[in-house]
Design a protein around this motif. Structure first.
Motif, PDB file in Angstrom:
ATOM      1  N   HIS A   1       0.838  -1.201   0.000  1.00  0.00           N
ATOM      2  CA  HIS A   1       0.000   0.000   0.000  1.00  0.00           C
ATOM      3  C   HIS A   1       0.874   1.253   0.000  1.00  0.00           C
ATOM      4  N   GLN A   2       1.896   1.239   0.826  1.00  0.00           N
ATOM      5  CA  GLN A   2       2.826   2.371   0.884  1.00  0.00           C
ATOM      6  C   GLN A   2       3.598   2.529  -0.423  1.00  0.00           C
ATOM      7  N   GLN A   3       4.020   1.413  -0.998  1.00  0.00           N
ATOM      8  CA  GLN A   3       4.784   1.475  -2.252  1.00  0.00           C
ATOM      9  C   GLN A   3       3.939   2.021  -3.396  1.00  0.00           C
ATOM     10  N   PHE A   4       2.686   1.570  -3.473  1.00  0.00           N
ATOM     11  CA  PHE A   4       1.796   2.073  -4.518  1.00  0.00           C
ATOM     12  C   PHE A   4       1.629   3.582  -4.412  1.00  0.00           C
ATOM     13  N   ASN A   5       1.430   4.063  -3.199  1.00  0.00           N
ATOM     14  CA  ASN A   5       1.175   5.489  -3.012  1.00  0.00           C
ATOM     15  C   ASN A   5       2.434   6.331  -3.018  1.00  0.00           C
ATOM     16  N   ALA A   6       3.593   5.675  -2.972  1.00  0.00           N
ATOM     17  CA  ALA A   6       4.863   6.405  -3.077  1.00  0.00           C
ATOM     18  C   ALA A   6       5.302   6.544  -4.530  1.00  0.00           C
ATOM     19  N   GLY A   7       4.492   5.978  -5.447  1.00  0.00           N
ATOM     20  CA  GLY A   7       4.807   6.089  -6.870  1.00  0.00           C
ATOM     21  C   GLY A   7       5.882   5.130  -7.343  1.00  0.00           C
ATOM     22  N   GLU A   8       5.939   3.947  -6.733  1.00  0.00           N
ATOM     23  CA  GLU A   8       6.909   2.924  -7.143  1.00  0.00           C
ATOM     24  C   GLU A   8       6.795   2.664  -8.644  1.00  0.00           C
ATOM     25  N   THR A   9       7.925   2.660  -9.345  1.00  0.00           N
ATOM     26  CA  THR A   9       7.910   2.465 -10.797  1.00  0.00           C
ATOM     27  C   THR A   9       7.997   0.996 -11.193  1.00  0.00           C
ATOM     28  N   GLU A  10       8.639   0.185 -10.385  1.00  0.00           N
ATOM     29  CA  GLU A  10       8.720  -1.242 -10.690  1.00  0.00           C
ATOM     30  C   GLU A  10       7.357  -1.888 -10.462  1.00  0.00           C
ATOM     31  N   SER A  11       6.961  -2.778 -11.357  1.00  0.00           N
ATOM     32  CA  SER A  11       5.636  -3.388 -11.276  1.00  0.00           C
ATOM     33  C   SER A  11       5.423  -4.114  -9.945  1.00  0.00           C
ATOM     34  N   LEU A  12       4.273  -3.825  -9.333  1.00  0.00           N
ATOM     35  CA  LEU A  12       3.904  -4.460  -8.060  1.00  0.00           C
ATOM     36  C   LEU A  12       2.752  -5.443  -8.238  1.00  0.00           C
ATOM     37  N   ALA A  13       2.395  -5.727  -9.484  1.00  0.00           N
ATOM     38  CA  ALA A  13       1.244  -6.588  -9.740  1.00  0.00           C
ATOM     39  C   ALA A  13       1.447  -7.999  -9.189  1.00  0.00           C
ATOM     40  N   LYS A  14       2.645  -8.543  -9.356  1.00  0.00           N
ATOM     41  CA  LYS A  14       2.884  -9.915  -8.898  1.00  0.00           C
ATOM     42  C   LYS A  14       2.803 -10.049  -7.384  1.00  0.00           C
ATOM     43  N   PRO A  15       3.523  -9.225  -6.600  1.00  0.00           N
ATOM     44  CA  PRO A  15       3.380  -9.342  -5.144  1.00  0.00           C
ATOM     45  C   PRO A  15       1.977  -8.991  -4.657  1.00  0.00           C
ATOM     46  N   LEU A  16       1.300  -8.072  -5.352  1.00  0.00           N
ATOM     47  CA  LEU A  16      -0.079  -7.753  -4.968  1.00  0.00           C
ATOM     48  C   LEU A  16      -0.978  -8.966  -5.181  1.00  0.00           C
ATOM     49  N   GLY A  17      -0.842  -9.618  -6.338  1.00  0.00           N
ATOM     50  CA  GLY A  17      -1.641 -10.812  -6.598  1.00  0.00           C
ATOM     51  C   GLY A  17      -1.409 -11.885  -5.550  1.00  0.00           C
ATOM     52  N   ALA A  18      -0.149 -12.018  -5.113  1.00  0.00           N
ATOM     53  CA  ALA A  18       0.190 -13.027  -4.109  1.00  0.00           C
ATOM     54  C   ALA A  18      -0.461 -12.717  -2.769  1.00  0.00           C
ATOM     55  N   VAL A  19      -0.398 -11.465  -2.333  1.00  0.00           N
ATOM     56  CA  VAL A  19      -0.949 -11.130  -1.017  1.00  0.00           C
ATOM     57  C   VAL A  19      -2.474 -11.125  -1.034  1.00  0.00           C
ATOM     58  N   LEU A  20      -3.076 -10.744  -2.142  1.00  0.00           N
ATOM     59  CA  LEU A  20      -4.541 -10.818  -2.242  1.00  0.00           C
ATOM     60  C   LEU A  20      -5.011 -12.263  -2.205  1.00  0.00           C
TER      61      LEU A  20
ATOM     62  N   GLU B   1      -3.408 -14.670  -0.582  1.00  0.00           N
ATOM     63  CA  GLU B   1      -3.257 -15.061   0.824  1.00  0.00           C
ATOM     64  C   GLU B   1      -4.441 -14.573   1.649  1.00  0.00           C
ATOM     65  N   ILE B   2      -4.839 -13.335   1.439  1.00  0.00           N
ATOM     66  CA  ILE B   2      -5.983 -12.785   2.175  1.00  0.00           C
ATOM     67  C   ILE B   2      -7.243 -13.589   1.889  1.00  0.00           C
ATOM     68  N   SER B   3      -7.481 -13.884   0.607  1.00  0.00           N
ATOM     69  CA  SER B   3      -8.674 -14.633   0.220  1.00  0.00           C
ATOM     70  C   SER B   3      -8.710 -16.007   0.879  1.00  0.00           C
ATOM     71  N   CYS B   4      -7.577 -16.692   0.856  1.00  0.00           N
ATOM     72  CA  CYS B   4      -7.515 -18.044   1.427  1.00  0.00           C
ATOM     73  C   CYS B   4      -7.675 -18.008   2.943  1.00  0.00           C
ATOM     74  N   GLU B   5      -7.132 -16.991   3.593  1.00  0.00           N
ATOM     75  CA  GLU B   5      -7.285 -16.867   5.043  1.00  0.00           C
ATOM     76  C   GLU B   5      -8.745 -16.632   5.413  1.00  0.00           C
ATOM     77  N   VAL B   6      -9.435 -15.821   4.635  1.00  0.00           N
ATOM     78  CA  VAL B   6     -10.848 -15.542   4.891  1.00  0.00           C
ATOM     79  C   VAL B   6     -11.679 -16.809   4.720  1.00  0.00           C
ATOM     80  N   ILE B   7     -11.452 -17.532   3.647  1.00  0.00           N
ATOM     81  CA  ILE B   7     -12.208 -18.757   3.385  1.00  0.00           C
ATOM     82  C   ILE B   7     -11.958 -19.793   4.477  1.00  0.00           C
ATOM     83  N   GLU B   8     -10.697 -19.920   4.895  1.00  0.00           N
ATOM     84  CA  GLU B   8     -10.342 -20.907   5.919  1.00  0.00           C
ATOM     85  C   GLU B   8     -11.033 -20.619   7.246  1.00  0.00           C
ATOM     86  N   GLN B   9     -11.016 -19.367   7.688  1.00  0.00           N
ATOM     87  CA  GLN B   9     -11.603 -19.094   9.002  1.00  0.00           C
ATOM     88  C   GLN B   9     -13.121 -19.134   8.980  1.00  0.00           C
ATOM     89  N   LEU B  10     -13.725 -18.783   7.854  1.00  0.00           N
ATOM     90  CA  LEU B  10     -15.180 -18.854   7.764  1.00  0.00           C
ATOM     91  C   LEU B  10     -15.676 -20.293   7.668  1.00  0.00           C
TER      92      LEU B  10
END
Length: 222
Positions: free
Chosen positions: A21-40, A42-51
């Motif tokens: 979130h900080q990197q996106f708003n700091a104007g990072e030029t290197e693509s962040l799509a891959k790490p974003l996809g990975a963390v999203l 992780e979030i999705s799987c954690e939500v499904i698991e606990q529910l």
């Protein structure tokens, strides 16, 4: 009054997202799509698991069908979540990242992902659960259907609305709509089937599990 559902996030997952979130708003030029996809993912799987995960493996599970359904949904998330954000540069992804960041918070040192739920729907569902506690099995089915609607409001807030913000082309948008429709219906049909099969004791155990994620307005931050 607005109720909310609060879902826990692992500290490391929350930290990864906050860093991005900080990197996106700091104007990072290197693509962040891959790490974003990975963390999203992780979030999705954690939500499904606990529910659903813990309850699907409990002694109150009717069979292993629920666990198979959860695995199918999780596998689909792992396949399509990274793919869906891989099309975009950082500038296009930033508004969506900011939107999701607004739905995250720290509560008593625990990172949570929250989404609002219609108060009328909550009150109807709570009324159905109270009837179940009083021994009225006729309210089991409508109570589970109520939770399906509560979960679907989360799908809209956490998946459908962010997807709209990215403005996919027609082909990709149609593909993702189909994926969302397929995975949600798998889960919803399973929940509704459980609502028709459970006795009072099992239904109350499952519904109390879901209630554990509900925040009353008085519990929520100002």
């Amino acid at each position: 009054m607005t109720y909310a559902v609060a879902l826990k996030l692992k500290p490391e997952t929350y930290q990864k997202f906050q860093q991005l979130h900080q990197q996106f708003n700091a104007g990072e030029t290197e693509s962040l799509a891959k790490p974003l996809g990975a963390v999203l993912t992780e979030i999705s799987c954690e939500v499904i698991e606990q529910l659903f995960g813990e309850m699907s493996r409990s002694k109150h599970a009717l069979d292993n069908e629920s666990e198979k359904t959860i695995q199918q949904v999780t596998d689909t998330m792992q396949k399509y979540m990274p793919w869906s954000v891989s099309f975009f540069g950082n500038e296009r992804l930033t508004p969506m990242v900011n939107y999701l960041a607004e739905m995250m918070d720290q509560q008593a040192g625990q990172a949570v992902l929250t989404y609002p739920v219609d108060s009328i729907l909550i009150k109807e569902t709570l009324g159905n659960i109270e009837q179940i506690k009083q021994g009225n099995s006729a309210y089991i089915d409508p109570a589970f259907k109520g939770f399906v609607q509560i979960i679907d409001q989360g799908v809209s807030c956490l998946i459908r609305d962010p997807k709209k913000m990215l403005k996919f082309n027609l082909v990709v948008d149609k593909t993702l709509n189909g994926v969302i429709q397929l995975t949600t219906q798998l889960g919803y049909k399973r929940l509704e089937k459980m609502g028709k099969q459970f006795d009072l004791e099992s239904a109350e155990i499952y519904l109390n599990h879901f209630l554990g994620f509900l925040q009353h307005p008085a519990q929520m931050k100002a």
